[in-house]
Structure formats: C-alpha cells, structure tokens
Design a protein around this motif. Structure first.
Motif, PDB file in Angstrom:
ATOM      1  N   PHE A 156       0.851  -1.186   0.000  1.00 50.11           N
ATOM      2  CA  PHE A 156       0.000   0.000   0.000  1.00 50.11           C
ATOM      3  C   PHE A 156       0.891   1.242   0.000  1.00 50.11           C
ATOM      4  N   VAL A 157       0.523   2.227  -0.795  1.00 49.03           N
ATOM      5  CA  VAL A 157       1.442   3.324  -1.116  1.00 49.03           C
ATOM      6  C   VAL A 157       1.978   4.057   0.117  1.00 49.03           C
ATOM      7  N   LEU A 158       1.154   4.258   1.139  1.00 48.73           N
ATOM      8  CA  LEU A 158       1.633   4.981   2.315  1.00 48.73           C
ATOM      9  C   LEU A 158       2.518   4.130   3.212  1.00 48.73           C
ATOM     10  N   ASP A 159       2.494   2.818   3.014  1.00 52.61           N
ATOM     11  CA  ASP A 159       3.251   1.907   3.874  1.00 52.61           C
ATOM     12  C   ASP A 159       4.524   1.378   3.237  1.00 52.61           C
ATOM     13  N   ARG A 160       4.796   1.733   2.007  1.00 52.54           N
ATOM     14  CA  ARG A 160       5.887   1.087   1.264  1.00 52.54           C
ATOM     15  C   ARG A 160       7.253   1.317   1.906  1.00 52.54           C
ATOM     16  N   GLU A 161       7.526   2.540   2.343  1.00 51.71           N
ATOM     17  CA  GLU A 161       8.820   2.784   2.983  1.00 51.71           C
ATOM     18  C   GLU A 161       8.895   2.081   4.332  1.00 51.71           C
ATOM     19  N   ARG A 162       7.844   2.169   5.120  1.00 53.51           N
ATOM     20  CA  ARG A 162       7.852   1.515   6.439  1.00 53.51           C
ATOM     21  C   ARG A 162       8.057   0.012   6.300  1.00 53.51           C
ATOM     22  N   GLU A 163       7.445  -0.583   5.301  1.00 51.65           N
ATOM     23  CA  GLU A 163       7.600  -2.022   5.097  1.00 51.65           C
ATOM     24  C   GLU A 163       9.025  -2.383   4.689  1.00 51.65           C
ATOM     25  N   PHE A 164       9.752  -1.438   4.103  1.00 50.24           N
ATOM     26  CA  PHE A 164      11.122  -1.723   3.667  1.00 50.24           C
ATOM     27  C   PHE A 164      12.134  -1.565   4.797  1.00 50.24           C
ATOM     28  N   LEU A 165      11.782  -0.888   5.867  1.00 51.38           N
ATOM     29  CA  LEU A 165      12.752  -0.616   6.929  1.00 51.38           C
ATOM     30  C   LEU A 165      13.375  -1.879   7.525  1.00 51.38           C
ATOM     31  N   PRO A 166      12.625  -2.976   7.730  1.00 52.95           N
ATOM     32  CA  PRO A 166      13.293  -4.199   8.216  1.00 52.95           C
ATOM     33  C   PRO A 166      14.354  -4.721   7.253  1.00 52.95           C
ATOM     34  N   ILE A 167      14.184  -4.468   5.960  1.00 58.25           N
ATOM     35  CA  ILE A 167      15.211  -4.884   4.993  1.00 58.25           C
ATOM     36  C   ILE A 167      16.472  -4.059   5.195  1.00 58.25           C
ATOM     37  N   TYR A 168      16.320  -2.748   5.407  1.00 57.82           N
ATOM     38  CA  TYR A 168      17.479  -1.915   5.737  1.00 57.82           C
ATOM     39  C   TYR A 168      18.194  -2.449   6.975  1.00 57.82           C
ATOM     40  N   ALA A 190      11.907   5.980   9.589  1.00 58.27           N
ATOM     41  CA  ALA A 190      13.202   5.941   8.905  1.00 58.27           C
ATOM     42  C   ALA A 190      14.216   6.828   9.611  1.00 58.27           C
ATOM     43  N   VAL A 191      13.782   7.991  10.077  1.00 59.44           N
ATOM     44  CA  VAL A 191      14.672   8.867  10.837  1.00 59.44           C
ATOM     45  C   VAL A 191      15.168   8.151  12.090  1.00 59.44           C
ATOM     46  N   ALA A 192      14.255   7.486  12.804  1.00 55.61           N
ATOM     47  CA  ALA A 192      14.627   6.784  14.027  1.00 55.61           C
ATOM     48  C   ALA A 192      15.616   5.657  13.750  1.00 55.61           C
ATOM     49  N   LEU A 193      15.484   4.999  12.590  1.00 59.55           N
ATOM     50  CA  LEU A 193      16.359   3.874  12.259  1.00 59.55           C
ATOM     51  C   LEU A 193      17.816   4.308  12.128  1.00 59.55           C
ATOM     52  N   LEU A 194      18.053   5.565  11.802  1.00 55.17           N
ATOM     53  CA  LEU A 194      19.420   6.060  11.685  1.00 55.17           C
ATOM     54  C   LEU A 194      20.219   5.869  12.974  1.00 55.17           C
ATOM     55  N   ASP A 195      19.549   5.979  14.100  1.00 60.87           N
ATOM     56  CA  ASP A 195      20.233   5.866  15.382  1.00 60.87           C
ATOM     57  C   ASP A 195      20.408   4.422  15.835  1.00 60.87           C
ATOM     58  N   ASP A 196      19.808   3.478  15.111  1.00 61.75           N
ATOM     59  CA  ASP A 196      19.885   2.067  15.496  1.00 61.75           C
ATOM     60  C   ASP A 196      20.935   1.286  14.725  1.00 61.75           C
ATOM     61  N   SER A 197      21.379   1.825  13.594  1.00 60.85           N
ATOM     62  CA  SER A 197      22.297   1.081  12.725  1.00 60.85           C
ATOM     63  C   SER A 197      23.469   1.974  12.354  1.00 60.85           C
ATOM     64  N   PRO A 198      24.679   1.644  12.805  1.00 58.03           N
ATOM     65  CA  PRO A 198      25.826   2.531  12.597  1.00 58.03           C
ATOM     66  C   PRO A 198      26.155   2.820  11.147  1.00 58.03           C
ATOM     67  N   ASN A 199      25.850   1.880  10.240  1.00 55.09           N
ATOM     68  CA  ASN A 199      26.252   2.058   8.843  1.00 55.09           C
ATOM     69  C   ASN A 199      25.111   2.509   7.942  1.00 55.09           C
ATOM     70  N   LEU A 200      24.007   2.976   8.530  1.00 55.14           N
ATOM     71  CA  LEU A 200      22.898   3.528   7.760  1.00 55.14           C
ATOM     72  C   LEU A 200      22.962   5.044   7.753  1.00 55.14           C
ATOM     73  N   TYR A 201      22.749   5.624   6.566  1.00 50.48           N
ATOM     74  CA  TYR A 201      22.698   7.068   6.374  1.00 50.48           C
ATOM     75  C   TYR A 201      21.473   7.377   5.520  1.00 50.48           C
ATOM     76  N   THR A 246      18.659  20.062  12.601  1.00 49.54           N
ATOM     77  CA  THR A 246      19.577  19.882  13.730  1.00 49.54           C
ATOM     78  C   THR A 246      21.030  20.212  13.368  1.00 49.54           C
ATOM     79  N   PRO A 247      21.635  19.752  12.290  1.00 46.29           N
ATOM     80  CA  PRO A 247      21.225  18.616  11.472  1.00 46.29           C
ATOM     81  C   PRO A 247      21.765  17.311  12.043  1.00 46.29           C
ATOM     82  N   HIS A 248      20.987  16.266  11.850  1.00 48.06           N
ATOM     83  CA  HIS A 248      21.440  14.938  12.247  1.00 48.06           C
ATOM     84  C   HIS A 248      22.721  14.617  11.489  1.00 48.06           C
ATOM     85  N   PRO A 249      23.754  14.095  12.148  1.00 48.08           N
ATOM     86  CA  PRO A 249      25.041  13.873  11.460  1.00 48.08           C
ATOM     87  C   PRO A 249      25.000  12.808  10.378  1.00 48.08           C
ATOM     88  N   LYS A 250      23.902  12.059  10.262  1.00 44.90           N
ATOM     89  CA  LYS A 250      23.837  10.996   9.265  1.00 44.90           C
ATOM     90  C   LYS A 250      22.883  11.320   8.119  1.00 44.90           C
TER      91      LYS A 250
END
Length: 367
Positions: A156-168, A190-201, A246-250
């Motif tokens: 579903f179009v509004l969920d497509r990015e959220r559904e991909f986050l576990p793949i990231y 997706a913004v929150a995921l930046l702080d959970d994975s060191p190699n994600l930008y 802020t800017p977030h460093p990632k």
C-alpha cells in the motif's frame, strides 16, 4: 528526536547593505536525475550553477549498468556543464556484478543504486530478491563501494517505505562494513532507524521537508507534487524537518530533482517526480531561516555528505541573499517546484567566480 551534535563549520549569516546574506561553500546535491539528450542539456546547468557536485541517478533507458555506458553518460554530462565547477558523482544501476566489473568501475563511481523492481521510474530491471543481491553486496562491502537504495516495497502506497525498513536493518547487520544510504526518506520511522544502525545514512529532499500527502491529493490533484516515495503525514514531515535542521550527522541533502515534460506530468498516467533543481538552495535557505537555523545549512547541504562519502568537491562559493523573486512557470518543457510562487531568498551572482556559471544556467531559463 534529541538534538545531536554536529562537526561542520559554523557559517553565520551576515548583513550587506542592510540585506541578510548567507554564503555556502561547495554545496552538494546527493541525489539528482539528469536524464539524457535535450533534457539533460536543459536541466543539468541549473544544478551545476548552484552546486559543486551531485550524485547522478542511473535509472535511464537502458539503465547505466556497465562501465562503458557510465563513461559515455559522464561524458555527456561533462559536455552539458563543462566549466561550471561541478563534479558529477556517478552511480551504477544495481545488478549481479562480478568482482572484476566492480573493481574496474570503482574509480569512476560513488556507489551502486539498488531499485526494487518496478517501484519507481525506469526500475523494471531492478532487484527481484534481496537474498539474490547478497553476493554482489558482499563484493561491494569488501571493495568499499557504498550502496544507495530506493527503499520501498510494492505494498500500500503509504506503507511502502515503512515495510522496507526491516530490509534496511537486515542489510545493516548482514554487511556491517557496507555504507548504506537510505535515499529520500519520508517517514519518522526511517529517521529513528538512523540511530539504530551505525552504517545507515539517509538523504532528505526539499519537497519532503515542505509537503504532505494533503498537498498532493487533499484538494484538486497536484501532478507536479506527485513523486515516489509519495509525501506522507504531517508527523513524518516534522521528523524530517527536525533531522535536517539539527542537522542529524547521518543525513544529507538530496533533492531527488526529477524533471519530466509537462505532457508527462499533466496526464492520466502522471509520471512521478518533482523538479526542484532551480529552487533548491533558495527554498532551503528560507526554511532554515524561518527556524533560526541558517547557520546549520552548510552542514546539511555539504559537510555531512563530504564526511559520509569521503569526497572533496570543487571549491565553489554560493551566495544567498534575502531578496524575493517569483519562480518561472516553466523551464523549457518542465514545470518547476514552486512555479509561479514567490521565494524570499535567491542565489546571487557576481562578475567573478560565479559569472560563467550564471551565464551558462541563464541560457536554460524560460523564454
């Protein structure tokens, strides 16, 4: 999201003749679509005028998926923007590559762009299975080649990015030495995921800092605001804005400027893409100034990208002045973002360093 520290140079606005100005050094657009042929010749100088470099997307027809094709495309770009002090950072379209192919391409590219099959413009040749992609990803990790991803599923179009986050998250764990860039993120998750994975930008676009789905389809349909991934909810926009300011460093600026001729946008089968190249820096200055954060714009549009990718762009001084102007209705065959509207900041030229660049870009302005 808590305010995070950042390491970029502090560049503060100043007054010149009573007018506020802000100077950027070597701004970068880390996600651009230049197309080919006449369209490239029309739009590329508009980016090269204002930016010192940019990451060029490879989803052409046919895709840029081999070194010969990439070298020819780079030469076409260089011809269109020659002498404008702009470095095109090239990417390959993801497919199963051999080690020899990647080693040969490495000096010529900044990364490899992965598109799930069919999720966006000219992505039909994209990846069908992440598992099948893993041998190439392992080679990229060993060779230090970043992975850039259009992260959407076919749901579903509004969920497509959220559904991909576990793949990231899976890719970040599976390949911990692989730099992974989540392109044009649109959700607070997706913004929150930046702080959970060191190699994600991540890259964030101009238009996703400003619009929501309501702007696209809440009243009469606005085809020139239709893009993929589609704009989301106000709370998602708020999270993106906080990360950028802020800017977030990632996070890095990536316009995802994607030109289409008017007949392809104002059509029943509307093409996805927002053409923001001519207004990107002025509108970013307006947004950051409105939030009393103009001194952080340098980090969002240049410093973070240089650190994340390890690039040194050409030196280019870009001066922004608080001076209103009206955005043209057209640039050639393309309707720009903010067409017909007034912006409170503009990029200004002088007769020295910027003169040649301004003249080249002015040649592509509307009649």
């Amino acid at each position: 999201m808590p305010r995070l520290g950042w390491q970029g140079e502090v560049r503060r606005p100043s007054l010149e003749g009573g007018t506020m100005i802000y100077t950027l050094i070597s701004p970068l657009d880390m996600h651009i679509h230049f197309r080919e042929g006449a369209m490239l010749r029309a739009v590329a100088p508009l980016s090269a005028r204002d930016f010192a470099g940019g990451v060029i997307m490879p989803n052409l027809v046919p895709p840029v998926d081999n070194l010969d094709r990439l070298v020819r495309y780079r030469a076409e770009i260089d011809t269109a923007i020659g002498g404008m002090g702009f470095t095109p950072y090239m990417t390959l379209f993801f497919r199963a590559y051999s080690e020899a192919e990647l080693r040969a391409a490495r000096p010529h590219i900044i990364g490899v762009k992965l598109y799930p099959a069919g999720v966006t413009t000219n992505s039909e040749a994209g990846v069908q299975s992440i598992r099948d992609a893993e041998p190439t990803l392992a080679l990229m990790e060993d060779l230090g080649i970043p992975l850039l991803v259009h992260g959407e599923t076919g749901g579903f179009v509004l969920d497509r990015e959220r559904e991909f986050l576990p793949i990231y998250a899976h890719l970040a764990r599976r390949f911990p030495r692989l730099t992974i860039v989540m392109e044009h993120i649109t959700t607070r998750e997706a913004v929150a995921l930046l702080d959970d994975s060191p190699n994600l930008y991540a890259t964030i676009t101009l238009h996703h800092l400003q619009i929501t789905l309501d702007d696209v389809a809440g009243g009469l349909l606005q085809p020139h605001l239709f893009c993929k991934p589609i704009a989301k909810r106000p709370e998602d926009r708020a999270a993106l804005l906080q990360a950028a300011l802020t800017p977030h460093p990632k996070v890095m600026f990536g316009s995802d400027s994607a030109p289409h001729p008017v007949h392809a946008k104002e059509a029943a089968a509307c093409a996805a893409g927002v053409f923001s190249a001519p207004v990107a820096l002025p509108l970013l200055a307006e947004i950051f100034a409105q939030h009393d954060a103009l001194d952080r714009l340098q980090t969002f549009v240049s410093d973070n990208a240089q650190r994340i990718y390890g690039v040194t762009p050409p030196f280019k001084r870009v001066v922004l002045r608080r001076e209103s102007w009206c955005v043209p209705q057209r640039y050639g065959e393309v309707t720009p973002y903010y067409a017909g509207r007034t912006i409170e900041w503009r990029v200004v030229r002088d007769s020295g360093e910027q003169g040649q660049e301004g003249a080249r870009a002015d040649a592509n302005a509307p009649n």
